[in-house]
Motif scaffolding. Structure first.
Motif, PDB file in Angstrom:
ATOM      1  N   ASN A 105      -5.896   7.127  10.251  1.00 36.85           N
ATOM      2  CA  ASN A 105      -5.972   8.183  11.372  1.00 36.85           C
ATOM      3  C   ASN A 105      -7.344   8.701  11.180  1.00 36.85           C
ATOM      4  O   ASN A 105      -8.017   8.993  12.107  1.00 36.85           O
ATOM      5  CB  ASN A 105      -4.964   9.376  10.974  1.00 36.85           C
ATOM      6  CG  ASN A 105      -3.578   9.218  11.602  1.00 36.85           C
ATOM      7  OD1 ASN A 105      -3.662   9.171  12.972  1.00 36.85           O
ATOM      8  ND2 ASN A 105      -2.578   8.923  10.948  1.00 36.85           N
ATOM      9  N   ALA A 106      -7.897   8.850   9.855  1.00 38.71           N
ATOM     10  CA  ALA A 106      -9.171   9.213   9.795  1.00 38.71           C
ATOM     11  C   ALA A 106     -10.219   8.394  10.316  1.00 38.71           C
ATOM     12  O   ALA A 106     -11.104   8.586  11.270  1.00 38.71           O
ATOM     13  CB  ALA A 106      -9.695   9.407   8.409  1.00 38.71           C
ATOM     14  N   LEU A 107     -10.077   6.929  10.419  1.00 37.65           N
ATOM     15  CA  LEU A 107     -11.089   6.079  10.937  1.00 37.65           C
ATOM     16  C   LEU A 107     -10.933   6.080  12.395  1.00 37.65           C
ATOM     17  O   LEU A 107     -11.926   5.949  13.160  1.00 37.65           O
ATOM     18  CB  LEU A 107     -10.662   4.502  10.308  1.00 37.65           C
ATOM     19  CG  LEU A 107     -10.904   4.262   8.957  1.00 37.65           C
ATOM     20  CD1 LEU A 107     -10.465   2.879   8.620  1.00 37.65           C
ATOM     21  CD2 LEU A 107     -12.390   4.646   8.459  1.00 37.65           C
ATOM     22  N   ALA A 108      -9.772   6.108  13.102  1.00 36.26           N
ATOM     23  CA  ALA A 108      -9.398   6.299  14.452  1.00 36.26           C
ATOM     24  C   ALA A 108      -9.997   7.624  14.652  1.00 36.26           C
ATOM     25  O   ALA A 108     -10.645   7.494  15.878  1.00 36.26           O
ATOM     26  CB  ALA A 108      -7.956   6.137  14.720  1.00 36.26           C
ATOM     27  N   ALA A 109      -9.935   8.572  14.358  1.00 38.90           N
ATOM     28  CA  ALA A 109     -10.710   9.828  14.700  1.00 38.90           C
ATOM     29  C   ALA A 109     -12.175   9.802  14.679  1.00 38.90           C
ATOM     30  O   ALA A 109     -12.813  10.133  15.634  1.00 38.90           O
ATOM     31  CB  ALA A 109     -10.184  11.115  13.827  1.00 38.90           C
ATOM     32  N   ASN A 110     -12.731   8.924  13.832  1.00 40.59           N
ATOM     33  CA  ASN A 110     -14.269   8.820  13.728  1.00 40.59           C
ATOM     34  C   ASN A 110     -14.556   8.024  15.081  1.00 40.59           C
ATOM     35  O   ASN A 110     -15.734   8.263  15.750  1.00 40.59           O
ATOM     36  CB  ASN A 110     -14.592   8.226  12.553  1.00 40.59           C
ATOM     37  CG  ASN A 110     -14.922   9.161  11.239  1.00 40.59           C
ATOM     38  OD1 ASN A 110     -14.614  10.253  11.454  1.00 40.59           O
ATOM     39  ND2 ASN A 110     -14.804   8.665   9.939  1.00 40.59           N
ATOM     40  N   ALA A 118       0.751  -1.302   0.166  1.00 44.52           N
ATOM     41  CA  ALA A 118      -0.067   0.144   0.156  1.00 44.52           C
ATOM     42  C   ALA A 118       0.892   1.267  -0.012  1.00 44.52           C
ATOM     43  O   ALA A 118       1.986   1.038   0.313  1.00 44.52           O
ATOM     44  CB  ALA A 118      -0.842   0.017   1.162  1.00 44.52           C
ATOM     45  N   ASP A 119       0.175   2.308  -0.378  1.00 51.01           N
ATOM     46  CA  ASP A 119       1.080   3.623  -0.208  1.00 51.01           C
ATOM     47  C   ASP A 119       1.090   3.967   1.224  1.00 51.01           C
ATOM     48  O   ASP A 119      -0.073   4.142   1.762  1.00 51.01           O
ATOM     49  CB  ASP A 119       0.228   4.621  -0.959  1.00 51.01           C
ATOM     50  CG  ASP A 119       0.690   6.010  -1.153  1.00 51.01           C
ATOM     51  OD1 ASP A 119       0.878   6.680  -0.127  1.00 51.01           O
ATOM     52  OD2 ASP A 119       1.112   6.562  -2.255  1.00 51.01           O
ATOM     53  N   ARG A 120       2.095   4.170   1.746  1.00 52.87           N
ATOM     54  CA  ARG A 120       2.263   4.533   3.182  1.00 52.87           C
ATOM     55  C   ARG A 120       1.559   5.769   3.627  1.00 52.87           C
ATOM     56  O   ARG A 120       0.815   5.584   4.535  1.00 52.87           O
ATOM     57  CB  ARG A 120       3.815   4.636   3.549  1.00 52.87           C
ATOM     58  CG  ARG A 120       4.146   5.086   5.196  1.00 52.87           C
ATOM     59  CD  ARG A 120       5.443   5.484   5.343  1.00 52.87           C
ATOM     60  NE  ARG A 120       6.191   4.149   5.113  1.00 52.87           N
ATOM     61  CZ  ARG A 120       6.436   3.317   6.372  1.00 52.87           C
ATOM     62  NH1 ARG A 120       5.657   3.486   7.471  1.00 52.87           N
ATOM     63  NH2 ARG A 120       7.237   2.303   6.168  1.00 52.87           N
ATOM     64  N   THR A 121       1.578   6.826   2.966  1.00 54.21           N
ATOM     65  CA  THR A 121       0.920   8.099   3.304  1.00 54.21           C
ATOM     66  C   THR A 121      -0.366   7.682   3.294  1.00 54.21           C
ATOM     67  O   THR A 121      -1.047   8.407   4.061  1.00 54.21           O
ATOM     68  CB  THR A 121       1.534   9.200   2.316  1.00 54.21           C
ATOM     69  OG1 THR A 121       2.930   9.453   2.420  1.00 54.21           O
ATOM     70  CG2 THR A 121       0.907  10.592   2.774  1.00 54.21           C
ATOM     71  N   GLN A 122      -0.938   7.314   2.347  1.00 53.99           N
ATOM     72  CA  GLN A 122      -2.518   7.324   2.222  1.00 53.99           C
ATOM     73  C   GLN A 122      -3.002   6.256   3.246  1.00 53.99           C
ATOM     74  O   GLN A 122      -4.141   6.311   3.821  1.00 53.99           O
ATOM     75  CB  GLN A 122      -2.968   6.710   0.815  1.00 53.99           C
ATOM     76  CG  GLN A 122      -2.465   7.738  -0.403  1.00 53.99           C
ATOM     77  CD  GLN A 122      -3.318   8.906  -0.307  1.00 53.99           C
ATOM     78  OE1 GLN A 122      -4.469   8.726   0.086  1.00 53.99           O
ATOM     79  NE2 GLN A 122      -3.153  10.168  -1.146  1.00 53.99           N
ATOM     80  N   LEU A 123      -2.410   5.350   3.585  1.00 53.11           N
ATOM     81  CA  LEU A 123      -2.630   4.288   4.393  1.00 53.11           C
ATOM     82  C   LEU A 123      -2.846   4.819   5.736  1.00 53.11           C
ATOM     83  O   LEU A 123      -3.486   4.762   6.597  1.00 53.11           O
ATOM     84  CB  LEU A 123      -2.010   2.837   4.565  1.00 53.11           C
ATOM     85  CG  LEU A 123      -2.103   2.052   5.388  1.00 53.11           C
ATOM     86  CD1 LEU A 123      -3.675   1.450   5.313  1.00 53.11           C
ATOM     87  CD2 LEU A 123      -1.337   0.767   5.342  1.00 53.11           C
TER      88      LEU A 123
END
Length: 568
Positions: free
Chosen positions: A312-317, A302-307
């Motif tokens: 981070n977005a899922l954890a923030a949610n 996977a792309d490190r930055t995108q992953l």
């Protein structure tokens, strides 16, 4: 109305029944057989009277060749008189009856006696007759007349039912078409609303970028001489703003599944451990953070930055779903999808790393869950969120060859599962994270081509700062003219999209003149728009780069290409 037979509304009503020129049907044949049996006659007909003929939808006992033809001209029709009058017609002795004695049905069909009942539609249009025919004179009794009238009503009930079904099908079709049109309009309205939200969001972010970058640069230019330290800080802030602008475009392209990805083998357990550490430092001790991932888990491709951004977005949610604290688990495992077995994320057969972000927060209703992955959907207040987080994460997963699924129930928390391909042995040697080799000694001559004067000027200065001599051209024709004049060139750098001659065409023409000339093709197009150029890059001697490209990165890539280029 001069001619009831050819009356337009009557003929149109007859056509609408859909019975003309159709095969015999048992429904009607059963009635004509019953007429023959009950009334003791040899022939019974269901006759539909057209403009110049009568068509027999059913004909019991009719002699040949009329039985096979299933029609006669009106010269052989008693039924036309039933249609004309709209009333029953009783003929006990045809050869002596003034209305029909000259009708050709008497000699040709052997009609001696006739009893006909009109077949009238609910609107009063008479389309034909149900008739009984005898080959000898016949005294029609009242009972026989009433029986034939009742059987004519049975015929009309059948025709009316068919028309009702036909009308119902038309109405249903119209209703379905109307609803589909309404859905299309609603979808169009939603797309326009989504585009409006997207335009507003992009305009907001890009205006902030322009404000910070433009303001910082203007202030820096005024302070360069009298306050270089402050000017440097202002320029750093402008560069940071520009990086944010690049991030906006990456998010948009990821949402559309068109972002430029740089997949590499990643240690999932280490990645989740780092995320847990980052979350722990900002969670304030109200979350129970756990990582469930084996250290020997195979790497994910996977792309490190995108992953990292997706996790981070899922954890923030998940944290926002637990305002009073709770448990947040970051889990990873392998999953094999077998051929022929449907998968809930519609994955292709293969081996995947399954990443899960699990919380025991408020959860979502079925309605909210169905809309959660859609772009711009958010349960937060206006201005608090863009609604792009899950949509962007799903776009990233699908573009990476994986998928995303969400499970949730009110009061029982949410599990977001992200599948990404497991790295194979052929990927293990790749390490895009390694730093690029240092630039080769300066002094090389670079032919730089771009139709945008501002971009051309910036790239030229950046390459000159790297120590290269730069020949600048505003298009392909000008660049080829330089080569034709004999200008010494060690490497070609060109934009893809240019009027007249695009970058790929220029590279081919240049390498035709200078075989082995190294080349770099730079594009600002998303992945799918630059797909053909990407294919050409794999088959030809040039490298493809996607804007924005920093000066140092471009210089280093040029150095690498020049160092590895064979002598010419």
């Amino acid at each position: 109305m001069n001619d009831p037979i050819r009356h337009g509304p009557r003929l149109r009503a007859l056509q609408r029944t859909g019975l003309l020129d159709t095969p015999p049907e048992e429904t009607f044949d059963r009635v004509t057989r019953l007429v023959c049996r009950v009334l003791g006659v040899p022939v019974a007909l269901v006759s539909l009277v057209d403009a110049d003929r009568q068509f027999f939808k059913s004909a019991a006992g009719l002699p040949e060749p009329w039985a096979s033809r299933r029609e006669t001209p009106l010269s052989h029709s008693f039924c036309q008189h039933v249609v004309t009058s709209g009333s029953p017609l009783t003929v006990e002795d045809a050869p002596s009856h003034p209305l029909v004695r000259d009708n050709l049905a008497v000699p040709d069909l052997g009609v001696a006696a006739y009893l006909g009942m009109p077949l009238a539609l609910p609107d009063g249009q008479v389309i034909g007759a149900l008739c009984a025919i005898d080959t000898v004179p016949h005294h029609w009794t009242t009972n026989e007349t009433e029986t034939l009238r009742d059987l004519a009503a049975v015929i009309m009930d059948e025709i009316a039912l068919r028309q009702l079904n036909c009308d119902l099908e038309v109405r249903v079709g119209q209703e379905v078409a109307a609803r589909e049109a309404a859905l299309v309009e609603r979808a169009k309205a939603r797309r326009l609303e989504a585009l409006s939200q997207l335009a507003g969001s992009v305009a907001h972010d890009m205006n902030n970028v322009l404000q910070a970058a433009g303001g910082g640069i203007r202030l820096a230019t005024r302070r360069l001489e009298r306050d270089p330290t402050t000017a440097r800080h202002l320029l750093d802030a402008a560069l940071e703003a520009l990086d944010r602008g690049a991030s906006v475009t990456r998010r948009l392209l990821s949402l559309a599944g068109r972002g430029v990805l740089f997949p590499e083998p990643l240690n999932v357990a280490a990645l989740l451990a780092d995320l847990r550490g980052a979350l722990s430092s900002s969670a304030g001790g109200v979350l129970d953070l756990q990582v469930a991932a084996s250290d020997d888990l195979p790497p994910v491709l996977a792309d490190r930055t995108q992953l990292e951004a997706a996790l981070n977005a899922l954890a923030a949610n998940a944290r926002e779903a637990m305002p009073d604290g709770g448990a947040l688990t970051l889990a990873a495992s392998t999953e094999t999808v077998c051929k022929g077995v449907p998968h809930r994320a519609r994955l292709q057969p293969g081996t995947y790393i399954r990443l899960e972000v699990i919380d025991n927060g408020t959860g979502m209703s079925a309605e909210t869950l169905a809309q959660a992955p859609e772009p711009f959907f958010t349960t937060k207040d206006v201005g608090k969120a863009t609604g792009l987080g899950l949509a962007t994460t799903r776009g990233f997963a699908e573009q990476s060859g994986g998928g995303l699924a969400i499970e949730s129930e009110p009061g029982r928390g949410t599990t977001v599962t992200l599948w990404l391909p497991q790295a194979g042995e052929e990927d293990a040697g790749e390490d895009p994270g390694q730093s690029l080799p240092p630039a080769s000694p300066p002094g090389r001559r670079i032919l730089l081509v771009d139709d945008d004067p501002l971009v051309l000027r910036v790239f030229k200065v950046q390459l000159m700062e790297a120590g290269h001599a730069v020949l600048a051209a505003g298009g392909g024709t000008e660049a080829l003219a330089m080569l034709d004049r004999g200008e010494a060139v060690d490497l070609l750098v060109t934009d893809l999209s240019m009027p007249g001659m695009d970058g790929v065409e220029l590279i081919r023409a240049a390498q035709g003149r200078r075989p082995g000339l190294p080349a770099v093709l730079i594009t600002g197009h998303p992945v799918n728009a630059a797909a053909s150029a990407d294919e050409d890059a794999r088959a030809a001697a040039f490298q493809l780069m996607h804007k924005p490209v920093s000066g140092p990165y471009l210089a280093d890539r040029i150095a690498t290409m020049l160092d590895s280029a064979p002598p010419r």
